[in-house]
Design a protein around this motif. Structure first.
Motif, PDB file in Angstrom:
ATOM      1  N   UNK A  39       7.401  22.502  14.938  1.00  0.00           N
ATOM      2  CA  UNK A  39       7.203  21.270  13.956  1.00  0.00           C
ATOM      3  C   UNK A  39       7.603  21.075  12.696  1.00  0.00           C
ATOM      4  N   UNK A  40       7.099  22.223  11.985  1.00  0.00           N
ATOM      5  CA  UNK A  40       7.586  22.608  10.552  1.00  0.00           C
ATOM      6  C   UNK A  40       9.052  22.718  10.417  1.00  0.00           C
TER       7      UNK A  40
ATOM      8  N   UNK B 190       3.580  26.045  18.324  1.00  0.00           N
ATOM      9  CA  UNK B 190       3.968  24.502  18.396  1.00  0.00           C
ATOM     10  C   UNK B 190       4.015  23.898  16.568  1.00  0.00           C
ATOM     11  N   UNK B 191       3.063  24.647  15.894  1.00  0.00           N
ATOM     12  CA  UNK B 191       3.099  24.269  14.414  1.00  0.00           C
ATOM     13  C   UNK B 191       4.288  24.562  13.717  1.00  0.00           C
TER      14      UNK B 191
ATOM     15  N   UNK C  38      10.826  19.455  10.925  1.00  0.00           N
ATOM     16  CA  UNK C  38      10.916  18.684   9.667  1.00  0.00           C
ATOM     17  C   UNK C  38      11.793  19.063   8.790  1.00  0.00           C
ATOM     18  N   UNK C  39      11.940  20.499   8.763  1.00  0.00           N
ATOM     19  CA  UNK C  39      13.051  20.879   7.799  1.00  0.00           C
ATOM     20  C   UNK C  39      14.533  20.713   8.403  1.00  0.00           C
TER      21      UNK C  39
END
Lengths: 409, 312
Positions: A11-12, A7-8, A15-16
């Motif tokens: 999300x990252x 999941x992390x 974000x990009x």
């Protein structure tokens, strides 16, 4: 834990990626944006009085079109970013002619001859039409032009004392400089101002083909000769110091633009305007740069709003526009028909400017000029302020200019 | 020399996380997502886009129809690493060291003075010290240039004249321009450092000092053994941020000495003002982006080095 890490990572990644998605969506929206063909957006960087005069004239001449005038402080940078995007750029913009080459090469401009006949332009001053021509195409409709003028304060410099040659000017400076007073001040280490001296020696900063000429004999002779004048002027070369010295009555004369006139008159100075002094050695007048202010048409507007732009450009050729803007700006109209107006014909400033136009040199409009302002400024500061040898400094500046011009490609 | 045996750390066994922990982590990431996306939008995207542009021939002649040209711009950018570039790099390092040293000492002294128990009008002093921060940098710099350093109207030369001394063109030579730029930079940067130091000093438990006083420790010993070690981890991030802000300084140096139409004759350049004059004015975005990426990598290397030192 694996799921959480996954999941992390998602999300990252989001974000990009989201900015890219936003950008592409923005771009596609821009392309599909519905344009109001009856509205014309004009960007400018002029003072409010000029913008108001232009808007009033346009509203009077083309009442069916809705005009939006937007003042942009960094107009050219904004156009570099959005000049081809109809949703983010204007339809027309008003600017000096020296950026024509850059924008024409970027391919965001439409030639104004698509809307204005060459016959109409034949009534314009030759200098203004030459200035707005790039690679054989006319990319700007000239409205008015400005150039530097020799101004003096009649309280300190009598009309009969006005120097007609540079040696007379030097003698005057020697006799009247000292104890916090100056006989003559100018922005001596700024390319725009020093170009007048270089032209007075038959030189130029750059050739029409874009080849820098800083190591030419004419430039070196001009810089060497100019040095003795610099020694009798303040060390600071920026506008605020020179302007303040003249406005405060601490300097008897100056070379400045029409933009200095309102503040000089407001300060109660009995302002005299005289022809540029002639260089004794060459017999040529100091020949300042001239800047032609006018209207550019962006390519997208020329395609999507052809009829409206046609109406607007035709209206802009009306002498009343030139008259109104010249009155608002204190500059000289580009359209010769404007000089039939008695107010314009009798205006001392406008007449002086028109006379100076005979000897003025239009600023080069080629893209290479963008780097020449900085390189020449450095050369002038090296010679005038750091005391470097003219010969060496000019050769180094020439090399830097060549490197930078090569780096443009 | 005997080689010391390296101690091998035993590998930690990962404990299986409980569903509750997983839920907490999940919520942490979910709550951070808006910020992460915002950071992505304003920080990560421009860097990636600059990297992309640096691989293209985007310039005046190929503004909207640019192509990918590989590493050509980087090859050309490395040619910029001439004596001027190296001189600007060394000057920038000196500039950063001088500014940081003075900034840290001055901020520590001022923050310590603000924390004297019996100080009256503390809030007034704090407000005054924060004032430079409230003013736009551009305005402050030009006010310093015209109001203080100008050879005709500046305050310094007015004082010199009153004292019967020769007036000076403060910004015309490299050394005095460096000093003037440092003064203006300190004026602009001190409020931030004072604020951080002040906060750090206030966070120190007073009982440490009371015990130290009872043990007979003087001001110097208390400062070295209590104050500095305690505030170090708090001011650490602020110092690192300021180091980079100082390293990539542009506006103070450019506006005071290099501004187009207002050059002063000084050749003092930081890395950014040098590259601006030797690359960015060319309107060649591909080439300029390659130089920006190289400077970015240089800063990353500095950052990595700092991080290692911080850890040690």
């Amino acid at each position: 834990m694996k799921r959480v890490r996954k999941l992390a990572a998602w999300i990252l990644t989001l974000a990009v990626m989201i900015p890219f998605v936003f950008t592409s969506v923005g771009c596609s929206q821009g392309a599909d944006a519905d344009t109001d063909s009856n509205q014309v957006v004009i960007w400018h960087d002029k003072e409010d009085a000029v913008a108001e005069a232009l808007l009033a004239e346009l509203n009077r001449l083309v009442p069916d079109v809705e005009f939006v005038l937007e003042k942009k402080t960094s107009l050219t940078d904004s156009l570099k970013l959005s000049g081809n995007d109809p949703s983010a750029s204007p339809d027309l913009f008003i600017f000096a002619h020296d950026k024509i080459g850059v924008f024409a090469e970027m391919d965001i401009l439409a030639p104004v001859t698509e809307f204005v006949s060459e016959e109409t332009l034949s009534s314009y001053l030759d200098m203004t039409v030459d200035a707005v021509t790039y690679k054989g195409e006319i990319y700007e409709l000239p409205i008015y032009f400005e150039t530097l003028l020799f101004m003096y304060n009649r309280r300190y410099m009598q009309d009969e004392e006005v120097p007609s040659t540079t040696e007379e000017l030097y003698s005057y400076m020697q006799a009247n400089t000292g104890r916090g007073r100056y006989g003559f001040v100018e922005q001596h280490s700024t390319a725009y101002y020093s170009a007048a001296w270089i032209h007075g020696f038959g030189g130029s900063l750059i050739s029409e083909a874009g080849e820098p000429l800083l190591d030419s004999d004419a430039v070196k002779n001009a810089l060497s000769y100019h040095l003795k004048f610099v020694e009798l002027m303040p060390g600071e070369t920026e506008y605020s110091t020179v302007n303040t010295l003249f406005i405060e009555g601490q300097a008897d004369s100056t070379i400045g633009g029409p933009w200095m006139v309102p503040s000089a008159r407001e300060a109660g100075i009995d302002l005299g305007i005289a022809p540029m002094p002639v260089v004794d050695e060459t017999g040529l007048s100091l020949s300042p740069y001239s800047g032609v202010q006018g209207v550019y048409v962006l390519k997208h507007a020329a395609e999507s709003k052809k009829e409206t732009i046609q109406q607007v450009m035709t209206a802009l050729c009306d002498p009343s526009v030139g008259i109104a803007l010249a009155q608002a700006s204190g500059c000289a109209p580009a359209n010769t028909a404007c000089y039939d107006d008695p107010d314009i014909a009798e205006d001392e400033m406008v007449t002086a400017m028109r006379d100076t136009a005979q000897i003025a040199t239009p600023m080069p409009n080629i893209p290479e000029m963008d780097v020449m302002w900085t390189v020449t400024g450095n050369l002038l500061s090296d010679v005038n302020l750091s005391g470097e040898d003219v010969e060496t400094a000019a050769d180094e500046a020439q090399k830097q200019a060549l490197d930078l011009i090569a780096a443009m490609q | 020399m005997k080689r010391q045996k390296r101690q091998v750390k035993p590998k930690k066994k990962r404990l299986p996380s409980s569903p509750k922990q997983r839920k907490i982590t999940f919520w942490s990431y979910l709550c951070s997502a808006p910020s992460l996306i915002l950071i992505g939008l304003v920080v990560v995207f421009p860097i990636l886009y600059t990297g992309y542009i640096s691989l293209t021939n985007m310039n005046v002649y190929h503004w909207f129809d640019f192509d990918i040209i590989g590493l050509d711009n980087y090859k050309r950018a490395l040619f910029l690493v001439d004596s001027g570039f190296l001189s600007a790099l060394l000057t920038t390092i000196l500039w950063t060291i001088v500014n940081m040293a003075i900034q840290l000492v001055a901020a520590f002294v001022l923050a310590s003075l603000l924390n004297i128990q019996s100080l009256k009008l503390r809030k007034v002093y704090k407000t005054l010290l924060m004032f430079p921060w409230a003013m736009p940098g551009y305005v402050s710099i030009l006010l310093w240039k015209t109001g203080i350093f100008n050879s005709q109207f500046g305050l310094l030369n007015q004082w010199m004249e009153r004292l019967g001394l020769q007036t000076v063109r403060w910004l015309s030579n490299d050394v005095s321009a460096f000093i003037c730029c440092t003064v203006v930079n300190l004026w602009l940067a001190l409020p931030f450092m004072i604020m951080i130091m002040d906060g750090a000093l206030q966070s120190i438990d007073k009982s440490y000092y009371e015990s130290a006083i009872l043990d007979g420790a003087g001001w110097f010993r208390r400062t070295v053994s209590i104050t500095l070690p305690t505030i170090r981890p708090i001011i650490g991030p602020a110092v690192i941020i300021t180091v980079f802000t100082t390293f990539k300084q542009f506006d103070v140096v450019y506006l005071l000495t290099q501004q187009a139409g207002a050059k002063t004759g000084s050749h003092f350049h930081t890395l950014i003002t040098y590259t601006y004059e030797n690359a960015f004015i060319t309107n060649n975005y591909g080439y300029s982006s390659a130089i920006s990426i190289l400077i970015f990598v240089l800063l990353l290397l500095f950052s990595w080095k700092f991080r290692l030192e911080e850890k040690s």
